[in-house]
Write a protein that holds these residues in place. Structure first.
Motif, short mmCIF file in Angstrom:
data_model
loop_
_atom_site.label_atom_id
_atom_site.label_comp_id
_atom_site.label_asym_id
_atom_site.label_seq_id
_atom_site.Cartn_x
_atom_site.Cartn_y
_atom_site.Cartn_z
N LEU A 115 -8.78 -3.16 -3.31
CA LEU A 115 -8.41 -2.57 -4.59
C LEU A 115 -7.47 -3.46 -5.40
O LEU A 115 -6.96 -3.04 -6.43
CB LEU A 115 -7.76 -1.20 -4.35
CG LEU A 115 -8.63 -0.18 -3.61
CD1 LEU A 115 -7.85 1.09 -3.36
CD2 LEU A 115 -9.88 0.12 -4.38
N ALA A 116 -7.20 -4.68 -4.93
CA ALA A 116 -6.28 -5.58 -5.62
C ALA A 116 -6.72 -5.86 -7.05
O ALA A 116 -5.88 -5.99 -7.95
CB ALA A 116 -6.14 -6.87 -4.84
N VAL A 117 -8.00 -5.94 -7.32
CA VAL A 117 -8.50 -6.20 -8.66
C VAL A 117 -8.09 -5.06 -9.60
O VAL A 117 -7.69 -5.31 -10.74
CB VAL A 117 -10.04 -6.35 -8.63
CG1 VAL A 117 -10.60 -6.44 -10.04
CG2 VAL A 117 -10.42 -7.56 -7.83
N LEU A 118 -8.13 -3.84 -9.12
CA LEU A 118 -7.74 -2.70 -9.95
C LEU A 118 -6.26 -2.74 -10.30
O LEU A 118 -5.85 -2.40 -11.41
CB LEU A 118 -8.07 -1.38 -9.24
CG LEU A 118 -9.56 -1.12 -9.03
CD1 LEU A 118 -9.74 0.17 -8.25
CD2 LEU A 118 -10.29 -1.05 -10.35
N ARG A 119 -5.43 -3.19 -9.36
CA ARG A 119 -4.00 -3.29 -9.64
C ARG A 119 -3.74 -4.34 -10.72
O ARG A 119 -2.89 -4.15 -11.59
CB ARG A 119 -3.25 -3.63 -8.36
CG ARG A 119 -1.76 -3.64 -8.62
CD ARG A 119 -0.97 -3.85 -7.39
NE ARG A 119 0.45 -3.85 -7.82
CZ ARG A 119 1.42 -3.76 -7.02
NH1 ARG A 119 1.23 -3.64 -5.75
NH2 ARG A 119 2.66 -3.79 -7.48
N SER A 120 -4.44 -5.44 -10.67
CA SER A 120 -4.24 -6.47 -11.71
C SER A 120 -4.66 -5.96 -13.07
O SER A 120 -4.07 -6.33 -14.08
CB SER A 120 -4.99 -7.75 -11.33
OG SER A 120 -6.38 -7.54 -11.40
N GLU A 159 7.32 -2.05 4.39
CA GLU A 159 7.03 -1.91 2.97
C GLU A 159 6.24 -0.62 2.78
O GLU A 159 5.24 -0.37 3.44
CB GLU A 159 6.20 -3.11 2.49
CG GLU A 159 5.99 -3.12 1.00
CD GLU A 159 5.23 -4.35 0.55
OE1 GLU A 159 4.41 -4.20 -0.36
OE2 GLU A 159 5.46 -5.44 1.11
N ARG A 160 6.70 0.24 1.92
CA ARG A 160 6.10 1.56 1.72
C ARG A 160 4.73 1.48 1.05
O ARG A 160 3.84 2.24 1.35
CB ARG A 160 7.00 2.45 0.87
CG ARG A 160 8.27 2.79 1.53
CD ARG A 160 8.01 3.79 2.64
NE ARG A 160 9.25 4.04 3.34
CZ ARG A 160 9.37 4.01 4.64
NH1 ARG A 160 8.35 3.74 5.39
NH2 ARG A 160 10.52 4.25 5.21
N GLU A 161 4.57 0.57 0.12
CA GLU A 161 3.32 0.50 -0.62
C GLU A 161 2.42 -0.55 0.00
O GLU A 161 2.58 -1.74 -0.22
CB GLU A 161 3.59 0.17 -2.09
CG GLU A 161 2.37 0.35 -2.95
CD GLU A 161 2.69 0.15 -4.41
OE1 GLU A 161 1.75 -0.09 -5.17
OE2 GLU A 161 3.88 0.21 -4.79
N VAL A 162 1.51 -0.10 0.83
CA VAL A 162 0.55 -0.99 1.44
C VAL A 162 -0.75 -0.82 0.69
O VAL A 162 -1.33 0.27 0.65
CB VAL A 162 0.35 -0.67 2.94
CG1 VAL A 162 -0.69 -1.58 3.54
CG2 VAL A 162 1.67 -0.78 3.68
N LEU A 163 -1.18 -1.86 0.04
CA LEU A 163 -2.38 -1.78 -0.78
C LEU A 163 -3.60 -2.26 -0.01
O LEU A 163 -3.54 -3.24 0.73
CB LEU A 163 -2.22 -2.62 -2.04
CG LEU A 163 -1.11 -2.20 -3.00
CD1 LEU A 163 -1.02 -3.17 -4.14
CD2 LEU A 163 -1.39 -0.80 -3.50
N ASP A 164 -4.66 -1.59 -0.23
CA ASP A 164 -5.94 -2.00 0.33
C ASP A 164 -6.37 -3.25 -0.44
O ASP A 164 -6.47 -3.21 -1.67
CB ASP A 164 -6.94 -0.86 0.15
CG ASP A 164 -8.27 -1.13 0.81
OD1 ASP A 164 -8.61 -2.31 1.03
OD2 ASP A 164 -8.97 -0.15 1.11
N PRO A 165 -6.61 -4.37 0.24
CA PRO A 165 -6.98 -5.60 -0.47
C PRO A 165 -8.25 -5.44 -1.31
O PRO A 165 -8.42 -6.15 -2.30
CB PRO A 165 -7.18 -6.62 0.65
CG PRO A 165 -7.23 -5.87 1.91
CD PRO A 165 -6.59 -4.55 1.69
#
Length: 176
Positions: free
Chosen positions: A166-171, A158-164
């Protein structure tokens, strides 16, 4: 290669020789990461002359080297060529402390009756190396997930590996 100061004349003289690279490679391998090594001797072409006590050198140093790419960690060969121009002045006896100025950093000095060209040519060869070793400008590097060389293999990670963290910012961005 050593030159006797008294043998250097006002009339320019030319010299061509091959400088061994074992001590240069030892110096380069002592650095971490080990980015470069030379595979054969450096071809040195130099014209030298003298004006008063100052000695002038102008020429080039060239050789074949191997670099380790900063993105994919693969070794790659390349030709290295560096033109140079140096002026050496006799070393002055300095008593006490001396302020280091920009001019002083540009000056090179010699001491004694001989000038050893080896450290000067090694320095020029190092200055001619790329700042960041890249096997090619469009190197795709290593996959951050599986570690595959993306120049050789198209991995299915998976190309987009998100730092956990920063998950709040994505939401917030998605309005969830």
């Amino acid at each position: 290669m050593r030159l006797r100061v008294e043998d250097i004349k006002e009339t320019p003289q030319e010299l061509e020789y091959v400088e061994e690279v074992a001590s240069l490679n030892a110096l380069l391998s002592s650095k971490v990461p080990r980015e470069y090594r030379f595979t054969e001797g450096l071809v040195v072409r130099v014209t030298y002359s003298r004006s008063g006590l100052d000695i002038f050198f102008c020429g080039s140093v060239a050789g074949k080297a191997v670099g380790t790419c900063a993105r994919c960690l693969e070794e790659y060969p390349f030709a290295q060529h560096k033109a140079f121009s140096l002026v050496l002045s006799p070393r002055k006896e300095v008593r006490g402390e001396r302020e280091l100025t920009a001019e002083a950093l540009q000056e090179s000095e010699y001491e004694g009756s001989e000038i050893d060209l080896t450290p000067l040519m090694h320095e020029e060869a190092i200055l001619g190396l790329p700042t960041r070793p890249l096997c090619r400008p469009d190197c795709r590097g290593l996959c951050p997930v599986c570690g595959e060389n993306r120049n050789l293999v198209q991995c299915r990670c998976e190309r987009e590996v998100l730092d956990p963290r920063l998950a709040v910012l994505r939401s917030l961005k998605l309005g969830r």
